[in-house]
Design an enzyme around this catalytic site. Structure first.
Site, PDB file in Angstrom:
ATOM      1  CB  THR A  97      31.579  43.698  46.782  1.00  0.00           C
ATOM      2  OG1 THR A  97      31.135  43.617  45.441  1.00  0.00           O
ATOM      3  CG2 THR A  97      32.462  44.906  46.944  1.00  0.00           C
ATOM      4  CB  THR A  98      30.128  39.150  44.241  1.00  0.00           C
ATOM      5  OG1 THR A  98      29.892  40.349  43.507  1.00  0.00           O
ATOM      6  CG2 THR A  98      28.983  38.191  44.022  1.00  0.00           C
ATOM      7  CG  ASP A 393      35.179  46.766  40.782  1.00  0.00           C
ATOM      8  OD1 ASP A 393      34.818  47.732  41.476  1.00  0.00           O
ATOM      9  OD2 ASP A 393      34.561  45.680  40.739  1.00  0.00           O
TER      10      ASP A 393
HETATM   11  N1  LIG Z   1      38.923  33.794  33.612  1.00  0.00           N
HETATM   12  C1  LIG Z   1      38.523  33.420  34.811  1.00  0.00           C
HETATM   13  N2  LIG Z   1      38.383  32.117  35.102  1.00  0.00           N
HETATM   14  C2  LIG Z   1      37.960  31.739  36.316  1.00  0.00           C
HETATM   15  N3  LIG Z   1      37.676  32.550  37.320  1.00  0.00           N
HETATM   16  C3  LIG Z   1      37.805  33.846  37.102  1.00  0.00           C
HETATM   17  C4  LIG Z   1      38.237  34.369  35.843  1.00  0.00           C
HETATM   18  N4  LIG Z   1      38.264  35.707  35.925  1.00  0.00           N
HETATM   19  C5  LIG Z   1      37.857  36.024  37.185  1.00  0.00           C
HETATM   20  N5  LIG Z   1      37.591  34.912  37.891  1.00  0.00           N
HETATM   21  C6  LIG Z   1      37.148  34.811  39.280  1.00  0.00           C
HETATM   22  O1  LIG Z   1      35.919  35.484  39.456  1.00  0.00           O
HETATM   23  C7  LIG Z   1      35.805  35.911  40.805  1.00  0.00           C
HETATM   24  C8  LIG Z   1      35.426  37.364  40.853  1.00  0.00           C
HETATM   25  O2  LIG Z   1      34.151  37.536  40.315  1.00  0.00           O
HETATM   26  P1  LIG Z   1      33.379  38.910  40.417  1.00  0.00           P
HETATM   27  O3  LIG Z   1      34.264  40.000  39.961  1.00  0.00           O
HETATM   28  O4  LIG Z   1      32.084  38.720  39.738  1.00  0.00           O
HETATM   29  O5  LIG Z   1      33.089  39.042  41.951  1.00  0.00           O
HETATM   30  P2  LIG Z   1      33.834  39.844  43.088  1.00  0.00           P
HETATM   31  O6  LIG Z   1      35.142  40.327  42.612  1.00  0.00           O
HETATM   32  O7  LIG Z   1      33.815  38.978  44.280  1.00  0.00           O
HETATM   33  O8  LIG Z   1      32.829  41.022  43.387  1.00  0.00           O
HETATM   34  P3  LIG Z   1      32.654  42.436  42.648  1.00  0.00           P
HETATM   35  O9  LIG Z   1      33.553  42.453  41.460  1.00  0.00           O
HETATM   36  O10 LIG Z   1      31.205  42.442  42.317  1.00  0.00           O
HETATM   37  O11 LIG Z   1      33.029  43.431  43.669  1.00  0.00           O
HETATM   38  C9  LIG Z   1      37.163  35.710  41.437  1.00  0.00           C
HETATM   39  O12 LIG Z   1      37.136  34.559  42.252  1.00  0.00           O
HETATM   40  C10 LIG Z   1      38.065  35.499  40.244  1.00  0.00           C
HETATM   41  O13 LIG Z   1      39.198  34.703  40.546  1.00  0.00           O
HETATM   42 MG   LIG Z   2      35.382  41.532  40.903  1.00  0.00          MG
END
Ligand SMILES: Nc1ncnc2c1ncn2[C@@H]1O[C@H](COP(=O)(O)OP(=O)(O)OP(=O)(O)O)[C@@H](O)[C@H]1O
Ligand SMILES: [Mg+2]
Length: 549
Positions: A97-98, A393
């Site tokens: 979502t973010t 999630d």
């Molecule tokens: N260990 C990691 N190293 C680098 N990037 C990562 C790692 N773990 C997760 N990510 C990245 O972080 C991002 C997701 O971040 P986040 O979960 O905060 O946001 P989202 O999934 O877009 O939204 P939300 O979870 O709030 O619905 C993705 O692009 C994912 O690939």
């Molecule tokens: Mg996420």
């Protein structure tokens, strides 16, 4: 007529506001971008959490994009469209979502640059639509196929979704639980599988620590055993699921019974007792040693069943009755007369336990349950709420992969690969559309950039190196936010469902193009809100309608 007399014709109520053309576009874009700015700092494992305080005083701590936007009191219509982006993303795939909101904001930012250069918004909209198709195609091309029920990758996908949350320390254990839960309820349909997340009940109870969170192969009922004389633990439970009350029905209207002699009274009571005993007899004859009743159970029935060593739960929720049926394989019986042994459900163990301050009844060790439960433990209520969102999630991403077994590595790698593909694709297009496609590609780079920025990395160096490595064919090069370097994301085991990545592009493009198409905003006189100062609200917050409203 009015042209002849010079009298203006008023079609809007007094006090209505209207902004058109560039003004309308600029306002909408600014409002939407302000929303994207507000969630940027929450992206990725190094993202920050937000503390949201509601007017009632309720406090929420979260880094979940959708929750942040849900809790913000947003007034501007274009800003509200960004909230819808997050909601759509959540409803479709449950994660990302973010990312989708940040992408939509960046697409609008790049569009504004193009509008300033004289490119018409409709040309941008068309270019963006072509670019989005190409982006989705690129994702399909690079995606990795996995086994739908293969635990290894499912766990990695679940762990990645929780890496960016408050629960990240327990992500391995929670990933194991989420995968176990989803696999229990997955149903084979045709060549693939479907998962209904309603079959997974998530309960949370304050107390103990997060590491005490458990998967229950069955259900947890927020109920206690009705009678102190009943067993609190039944092994190899045969469970009767009853919809009707174990009581003698009261008539709907008042009736009078004239009793003239004490013997009459006695026989009346005896008859009533006889009927209740018959109910008990039916249950015992069926072989049940546990009863879950959706309605009430008469005191006398409780007493007799206690004597027979039957454990009884009363007033269970209708939804729980359905889940119990799926978990234990039992059939809910409406009429006690029809209760048979074949209707009974099975659980290896039914036990009342004290959890925190409450007593709960666990119905577990079911055979091949089609409904399971997760009981989340943790010391603080706000932490538990955030943990519940994170488990949600995780369940969603595991479901996504079970249903469509393709994944991509994360950390901004797929977005960089899309940007690379679009640079090449843009060359093949004529005129101004080329500019729009190129801008779309550049907008994608906001994902690795934000991940890097949140980890304190230098954005320019990061972007240059990422571009260079993707040009060299390193399609999984992304941001290692912990080491502060660029790495192959497969080595870090950062994996996400293809469905999530695709949906971020779809939701973001849809919102951005919808906002770009608007060139006339007519607001009724009732809408009054403080203006946004030029450049958005300080700290990225949003204060209301822009000045032109
Ligand atoms: N260990 C990691 N190293 C680098 N990037 C990562 C790692 N773990 C997760 N990510 C990245 O972080 C991002 C997701 O971040 P986040 O979960 O905060 O946001 P989202 O999934 O877009 O939204 P939300 O979870 O709030 O619905 C993705 O692009 C994912 O690939
Ligand atoms: Mg996420």
């Amino acid at each position: 007529m009015s042209a002849q007399t010079g009298v203006p014709v008023l079609i809007l109520r007094e006090g209505s506001g209207r902004s058109t053309g560039r003004d309308a576009q600029r306002n909408n874009i600014m409002a939407a971008r302000t929303i994207a700015e507000a969630v940027k700092s929450a992206l990725g494992p190094k993202g920050m959490d937000k503390m949201l305080v509601e007017s009632s005083g309720d406090v929420t701590i979260t880094s979940d994009g959708r929750t942040i936007l849900d809790k913000m009191d947003i007034d501007h219509p274009a800003a509200k469209m960004m909230v819808e982006v997050a909601k759509t993303q959540d409803a479709e795939v449950g994660d990302g979502t973010t990312t989708s909101v940040i992408l939509a904001g960046e697409l609008l930012g790049k569009a504004e640059d193009l509008i300033n250069k004289g490119v018409h918004p409709i040309v941008i909209v068309e270019g963006y639509s072509k670019a989005a198709d190409k982006a989705l195609g690129t994702l399909e091309n690079i995606a990795i196929r996995v086994k739908p029920l293969g635990k290894e990758f499912l766990k990695k996908v679940a762990a990645t979704s929780m890496a960016s949350k408050l629960v990240s320390e327990n992500k391995e254990q929670l990933a194991e639980i989420a995968v176990g839960a989803v696999l229990s309820v997955a149903q084979k349909v045709g060549d693939g599988y479907t998962v209904d997340l309603d079959d997974i009940t998530v309960e949370k109870k304050p107390g103990e620590s997060m590491s005490e969170t458990r998967l229950i192969e069955g259900l947890v009922l927020d109920k206690e055993v009705v009678h102190s004389g009943m067993p609190k633990r039944v092994e190899k439970a045969k469970i009767a699921l009853l919809e009707s009350a174990l009581e003698i029905k009261k008539t709907e209207f008042d009736t009078k019974i004239n009793i003239e002699r004490p013997e009459q009274m006695e026989s009346f009571l005896r008859e009533e007792e006889g009927m209740l005993k018959a109910m008990v007899g039916k249950i015992v004859a069926s072989g049940a040693n546990v009863v879950v009743c959706q309605k009430g159970v008469d005191d006398m029935v409780q007493h007799f069943l206690a004597r027979k060593g039957v454990l009884v739960i009363q007033r269970a929720k209708e939804s729980d009755m359905k889940k119990l049926g799926k978990a234990t394989g039992g059939k809910t019986v409406t009429n006690l007369e029809g209760l048979m042994e074949s209707d009974l459900g099975y659980a290896g163990l039914v036990e009342e336990r004290k959890i925190g301050d409450d007593k709960m009844t666990f119905i577990e060790e079911c055979k091949n349950p089609r409904s399971v439960a997760i009981l989340i433990r943790g010391s603080d209520k706000r932490f538990l709420d955030e943990a519940e969102r994170s488990v949600h999630d995780a369940l969603c991403v595991v479901r996504d992969v079970v249903q469509v077994p393709t994944i991509v590595a994360g950390g901004g790698a797929p977005e960089m690969e899309i940007a690379r593909a679009l640079r090449g694709y843009a060359e093949t297009l004529p005129g101004r559309e080329q500019l729009a496609v190129r801008s779309f590609g550049e907008a994608m780079e906001i994902v690795p950039l934000t991940l890097g920025e949140n980890a304190g990395l230098d954005p320019i160096n990061l972007l240059l190196e990422l571009r260079a490595r993707h040009e060299k064919g390193e399609k999984w090069a992304g941001v290692d936010v912990f080491e502060g370097k660029i790495k192959d994301m497969r080595e870090l085991e950062v994996y996400e469902p293809l469905a999530v990545k695709k949906q971020t592009i779809k939701s973001a493009t849809e919102a951005a193009t919808m906002i770009l198409r608007i060139d006339d905003v007519i607001a009724s006189g009732k809408m009054k809100a403080p203006p946004i100062p030029p450049g958005g609200m300080p700290g990225g917050g949003y204060g209301g309608m822009p000045p032109e409203y």
